[in-house]
Design a protein around this motif. Sequence first.
Motif, short mmCIF file in Angstrom:
data_model
loop_
_atom_site.label_atom_id
_atom_site.label_comp_id
_atom_site.label_asym_id
_atom_site.label_seq_id
_atom_site.Cartn_x
_atom_site.Cartn_y
_atom_site.Cartn_z
N GLU A 36 20.13 16.87 -48.12
CA GLU A 36 20.58 17.40 -47.36
C GLU A 36 20.57 16.20 -46.55
OE1 GLU A 36 20.10 20.47 -44.72
OE2 GLU A 36 22.13 20.65 -44.24
N LEU A 37 21.01 15.30 -46.28
CA LEU A 37 21.54 14.16 -45.62
C LEU A 37 22.08 14.33 -44.18
CD1 LEU A 37 22.31 11.25 -48.36
CD2 LEU A 37 20.01 12.05 -47.31
N ARG A 38 21.63 14.74 -42.73
CA ARG A 38 21.47 14.54 -42.03
C ARG A 38 22.32 13.64 -41.03
NH1 ARG A 38 16.90 16.44 -38.21
NH2 ARG A 38 15.71 14.68 -39.61
N GLN A 46 27.66 22.08 -33.45
CA GLN A 46 26.16 21.28 -33.41
C GLN A 46 26.85 20.32 -33.62
OE1 GLN A 46 24.19 22.94 -36.91
NE2 GLN A 46 24.59 25.11 -35.69
N SER A 47 27.65 19.11 -33.78
CA SER A 47 28.26 17.87 -33.34
C SER A 47 27.31 17.30 -34.89
CB SER A 47 28.08 17.57 -32.38
OG SER A 47 28.20 17.91 -31.47
N SER A 48 27.97 18.52 -35.79
CA SER A 48 27.02 17.52 -37.66
C SER A 48 27.75 17.46 -38.43
CB SER A 48 26.20 18.54 -37.53
OG SER A 48 26.48 19.69 -38.06
N PHE A 49 28.33 16.36 -39.49
CA PHE A 49 28.42 16.39 -40.45
C PHE A 49 27.41 16.59 -41.99
CE2 PHE A 49 32.04 16.30 -42.76
CZ PHE A 49 32.50 15.35 -43.54
N ASN A 50 26.76 17.14 -42.48
CA ASN A 50 25.78 17.54 -42.85
C ASN A 50 25.63 16.95 -44.58
OD1 ASN A 50 24.10 16.99 -40.50
ND2 ASN A 50 22.68 19.18 -41.52
N LEU A 51 25.74 16.31 -45.40
CA LEU A 51 26.16 16.05 -47.04
C LEU A 51 24.66 16.84 -47.69
CD1 LEU A 51 28.00 14.48 -48.94
CD2 LEU A 51 25.92 12.50 -48.92
N ARG A 52 25.59 17.49 -48.58
CA ARG A 52 24.44 17.98 -49.32
C ARG A 52 25.14 18.10 -50.98
NH1 ARG A 52 25.87 23.27 -45.49
NH2 ARG A 52 27.38 23.45 -47.24
N LYS A 53 23.60 18.35 -51.66
CA LYS A 53 24.13 18.40 -53.37
C LYS A 53 23.26 18.97 -53.73
CE LYS A 53 25.31 15.03 -57.49
NZ LYS A 53 25.13 14.00 -58.31
N PRO A 54 23.58 19.61 -54.06
CA PRO A 54 23.18 21.23 -55.31
C PRO A 54 21.83 20.61 -55.94
CG PRO A 54 24.44 21.00 -55.89
CD PRO A 54 25.25 20.37 -54.99
N SER A 55 21.90 19.89 -56.91
CA SER A 55 21.18 18.99 -57.60
C SER A 55 20.85 18.07 -57.72
CB SER A 55 20.74 19.28 -59.79
OG SER A 55 20.38 19.30 -60.38
N VAL A 56 20.26 17.03 -58.06
CA VAL A 56 20.30 15.36 -57.14
C VAL A 56 19.90 14.58 -58.98
CG1 VAL A 56 19.40 13.18 -56.58
CG2 VAL A 56 19.49 15.36 -55.09
N HIS A 57 20.91 13.56 -59.23
CA HIS A 57 20.08 12.93 -60.27
C HIS A 57 19.43 11.57 -60.11
CE1 HIS A 57 22.19 10.55 -63.89
NE2 HIS A 57 21.49 11.43 -64.05
N TRP A 58 19.15 10.82 -60.96
CA TRP A 58 18.32 9.82 -60.50
C TRP A 58 19.34 8.69 -60.11
CZ3 TRP A 58 20.07 5.17 -63.06
CH2 TRP A 58 20.97 5.77 -63.89
N SER A 59 20.89 8.85 -60.75
CA SER A 59 21.74 7.77 -60.66
C SER A 59 22.26 8.30 -58.67
CB SER A 59 23.01 8.16 -61.16
OG SER A 59 23.13 9.32 -61.63
N ASP A 60 21.68 8.39 -58.73
CA ASP A 60 22.25 8.87 -56.81
C ASP A 60 21.23 8.12 -55.70
OD1 ASP A 60 23.02 12.33 -57.86
OD2 ASP A 60 24.68 11.15 -57.18
N ALA A 61 20.36 7.68 -56.17
CA ALA A 61 19.66 6.77 -55.60
C ALA A 61 20.39 5.86 -55.36
CB ALA A 61 18.51 5.94 -55.79
N ALA A 62 20.73 5.93 -53.72
CA ALA A 62 21.30 5.12 -53.27
C ALA A 62 21.39 4.86 -51.44
CB ALA A 62 22.80 4.84 -53.58
N GLU A 63 21.89 4.39 -50.72
CA GLU A 63 21.85 4.38 -49.09
C GLU A 63 22.98 4.69 -48.68
OE1 GLU A 63 21.14 0.72 -47.31
OE2 GLU A 63 20.86 1.41 -45.44
N TYR A 64 23.20 5.75 -47.80
CA TYR A 64 23.97 6.85 -48.08
C TYR A 64 24.58 6.86 -45.98
CZ TYR A 64 24.34 9.22 -51.50
OH TYR A 64 23.95 9.00 -53.65
#
Lengths: 110, 112
Positions: free
Chosen positions: B20-22, B71-89
């Motif tokens: 989860e990225l906030r 909450q003025s929020s828009f959090n990003l989620r992914k249930p299962s992360v893969h090595w290829s998801d390494a990046a800047e968001y």
Amino acid sequence: DVKVTQSSRYLVKRTGEKVFLECVQDMDHENMFWYRQDPGLGLRLIYFSYDVKMKEKGDIPEGYSVSREKKERFSLILESASTNQTSMYLCASSTQGEQYFGPGTRLTVT
Amino acid sequence: AQSVTQPDIHITVSEGASLELRCNYSYGATPYLFWYVQSPGQGLQLLLKYFSGDTLVQGIKGFEAEFKRSQSSFNLRKPSVHWSDAAEYFCAVGRNGNKLVFGAGTILRVKS
């Protein structure tokens, strides 16, 4: 697929030189943008254009100018490059609120 | 003025773990919200967007985000992360004239 291309991936220039960064999009988008990206600061808008020959300043326009003579091309100009303009420069075009980005130009001013 | 806050500069998760990225935004009207991803040496790619309607939006690569107005929020989620998801968001909010305001970014590291 939308394609936004930038003329150079890497560029090294000397202080005081005039620098041109070119951006071309192939999707007939009205809006085009120039950002600079610095670590910890995200993307900051330098200039944008909403039509040919139309431009507006963004949040950090000082030291930059732009040119849009044709709809598909948007140029960023550094009139007299300085070391504090060393950065990654990203171009984007947009339609319906969604922006499409080029690969970026990493500019180093020495 | 609009602003976007991404509180986490770096996040490290194990491959297969959830993510989860906030993102918190400041905007006076109903916002247009975006998440972009940038792999090393690449431009930004749109993951997903929220304009209106269902507050849970699905994106590419198995990502989803939830808009919470209270909450003025828009959090990003992914249930299962893969090595290829390494990046800047990057989270972004739309403003007048199709312009965007970006957060400072969150760098995701994935450990195997």
